[in-house]
Write an enzyme that holds these catalytic residues in place. Structure first.
Site, short mmCIF file in Angstrom:
data_model
loop_
_atom_site.label_atom_id
_atom_site.label_comp_id
_atom_site.label_asym_id
_atom_site.label_seq_id
_atom_site.Cartn_x
_atom_site.Cartn_y
_atom_site.Cartn_z
N HIS A 72 44.86 39.52 46.59
CA HIS A 72 43.80 39.09 45.35
C HIS A 72 43.58 40.05 44.36
O HIS A 72 43.34 39.40 43.23
CB HIS A 72 42.49 38.81 46.36
CG HIS A 72 41.42 38.07 45.46
ND1 HIS A 72 40.61 38.83 45.36
CD2 HIS A 72 41.38 36.98 44.76
CE1 HIS A 72 39.49 38.19 44.44
NE2 HIS A 72 40.12 36.91 44.25
N GLU A 80 46.33 39.58 41.65
CA GLU A 80 45.92 38.61 40.66
C GLU A 80 44.95 38.78 39.83
O GLU A 80 44.98 38.31 38.63
CB GLU A 80 45.40 37.31 41.84
CG GLU A 80 44.83 36.07 40.93
CD GLU A 80 43.72 35.44 41.60
OE1 GLU A 80 42.88 35.02 40.74
OE2 GLU A 80 43.89 35.30 42.80
N HIS A 81 43.91 39.46 39.99
CA HIS A 81 42.80 39.92 39.07
C HIS A 81 43.48 40.91 38.12
O HIS A 81 43.27 40.84 37.06
CB HIS A 81 41.60 40.68 39.81
CG HIS A 81 40.39 39.80 40.30
ND1 HIS A 81 39.06 39.54 39.86
CD2 HIS A 81 40.61 38.64 41.30
CE1 HIS A 81 38.86 38.39 40.38
NE2 HIS A 81 39.64 37.85 41.11
N GLU A 123 37.31 46.38 37.70
CA GLU A 123 37.51 44.83 38.38
C GLU A 123 37.23 44.93 39.78
O GLU A 123 36.83 43.95 40.30
CB GLU A 123 39.12 44.49 38.18
CG GLU A 123 39.33 43.17 38.44
CD GLU A 123 38.69 42.14 37.36
OE1 GLU A 123 38.62 40.90 37.61
OE2 GLU A 123 38.25 42.76 36.34
N GLU A 156 32.11 38.82 43.52
CA GLU A 156 32.75 37.61 43.88
C GLU A 156 32.81 37.52 45.65
O GLU A 156 32.30 36.29 46.05
CB GLU A 156 34.36 37.59 43.61
CG GLU A 156 34.94 36.22 43.84
CD GLU A 156 36.52 36.07 43.68
OE1 GLU A 156 37.29 35.11 43.93
OE2 GLU A 156 36.98 37.27 43.04
#
Length: 419
Positions: free
Chosen positions: A47, A50-51, A120, A127
């Site tokens: 993940h 992906e960011h 990030e 999130e």
């Protein structure tokens, strides 16, 4: 519609589906790896990658990526699953080269800057907090973790605070280099397309990808169990799961039909019994989740704390009653819902791109619509009943709750009723 499939020298498969009458296209890169392939110390790295690819490449800054796709009215995004990761663009047909170039840039030349990663990291932690503040979101992570206890398939996709904080650019680079191999990827484009032109573009931008396949992951073992999260909220959220089946299991289609008839719509048994006739829950449904070697069959409901015990009891009664067989009318409605979903998907180039990419990764071929409809129709009432009975008898129950749950019986009590 015409489907064409080619393969580059490095093993990357390229599929295109020409859809007459459209002026747009969906470009998707489907990667046969996800969070279940992560080593425990790097939990969350799929993940994180992906960011991070959207934070800039050697050719483009994060701002340039956003501005270039939006300058042509397009959309560029990605998502990480437990078994696959997807990067996709939706563009006008003339802008397919840009969409393909942007996606290629993300995975072949990401900058993976340490300062950007620190920023990030905070976004992903937010999130994670947001997910934990959403009961009908986090309950399914809790359920998954309990159903596959102590295994990669049971871990959340986002990671934990500790692993998110510990990940470094080298971890992300190692993940990318080790898992993003050409033979474990499919480029699928659907819409107004020119297959030969797409192959040429793919050769230019993706022909240098490392050949071979990504490493295998350990086979999952369903365990069952119980977890409760006593969050101070108004409703009681309950999720129950049974061992499901893999994508290739003969009971795949029978259980899809059963899940739809049991709790897939307003006419389903669960909706009618629990919500319409007794008013015990606002949300209640059932669904099947499938993986390469196993699956989960899940029932979910949200109800008031005082009604939780009664609602769960009625849900189990309805499940058990269905094992005697569904009526012809119920199964007809369920089949109709599934077939309509298949045909509606044919009208979306994004849906078709995803269907093609996922099927090529899972089965090595694209399953025709006619074959899917035939399999739905071929599942008899006895096939469906037998698949449901097999599922109930195949292993222990899994229970997850979020919110006040003193009225919800323990998993052993519930399992005794199923036995």
């Amino acid at each position: 519609m015409t489907l064409q499939i080619s393969r580059l020298a490095n093993g990357l498969r390229i599929a295109s589906l020409d859809m007459p009458g459209l002026e747009t296209a969906a470009v998707g890169l489907y990667v046969d790896t996800g969070s279940r392939f992560e080593p425990a110390p790097a939990h969350g790295v799929a993940h994180m990658l992906e960011h991070m690819v959207f934070k800039g490449t050697r050719r483009r800054s994060a701002r340039q990526i956003a501005e270039e796709i939006e300058a042509v009215g397009g959309l560029l995004n990605a998502y990480t699953g437990r078994d696959q990761t997807t990067f996709y663009a939706r563009v006008l047909a003339d802008d397919i080269p840009l969409g393909l170039d942007l996606i290629s840039d993300l995975i072949t030349e990401p900058a993976l800057d340490a300062e950007e990663m620190n920023r990030e990291r905070e976004v992903i932690l937010q999130e994670l907090c947001q997910a934990r503040d959403t009961p009908d979101d986090i309950i399914f992570d809790d359920l998954q973790e309990t159903a596959f206890a102590g295994q990669p398939l049971g871990r959340s996709i986002l990671g934990t605070e500790e692993t998110i904080q510990s990940l470094q650019p080298v971890d992300v680079r190692d993940w990318l280099d080790g898992h993003y191999r050409a033979e474990s990827m499919v480029l699928a484009v659907a819409g107004k397309v020119d297959h030969a032109a797409i192959v040429r573009l793919a050769e230019e931008r993706l022909g240098s990808l490392t050949a071979g396949r990504r490493p295998d992951c350990a086979a999952a073992r369903y365990t069952g169990g119980e977890t409760r999260s006593a969050k101070p909220i108004e409703q009681t959220h309950v999720a129950l799961a049974l061992k499901g089946v893999s994508y290739s299991d003969p009971d795949y289609y029978p259980l899809l039909i059963y899940a739809t008839a049991l709790g897939g719509g307003m006419s389903s048994r669960l909706f009618q019994a629990v919500r319409e006739e007794r008013g015990l829950a606002y949300s209640i449904y059932s669904y099947a989740t499938n993986y390469a070697e196993t699956g989960l069959f899940t029932l979910y409901l949200a109800t008031g704390p005082d009604s939780a015990g009664e609602a769960v009891s009625l849900t189990l009664d309805t499940l058990l009653g269905s094992l005697d067989g569904m009526s012809a009318e119920e199964l007809h409605r369920a089949r109709a819902q599934l077939k309509a979903s298949v045909f509606m998907g044919l009208e979306s180039c994004s849906g078709l791109s995803e269907q093609i990419g996922r099927q090529l990764l899972l089965f090595g071929r694209v399953i025709s619509t006619a074959e899917i409809i035939e399999r739905i129709e071929a599942a008899t009432a006895e096939d469906i009943r037998a698949a449901a009975v097999r599922m109930v008898q195949s292993g222990p129950l899994t229970l997850a709750t979020v919110g006040p749950s003193s009225r919800v019986p323990g998993v052993d009590t519930l399992q005794a009723r199923l036995s």
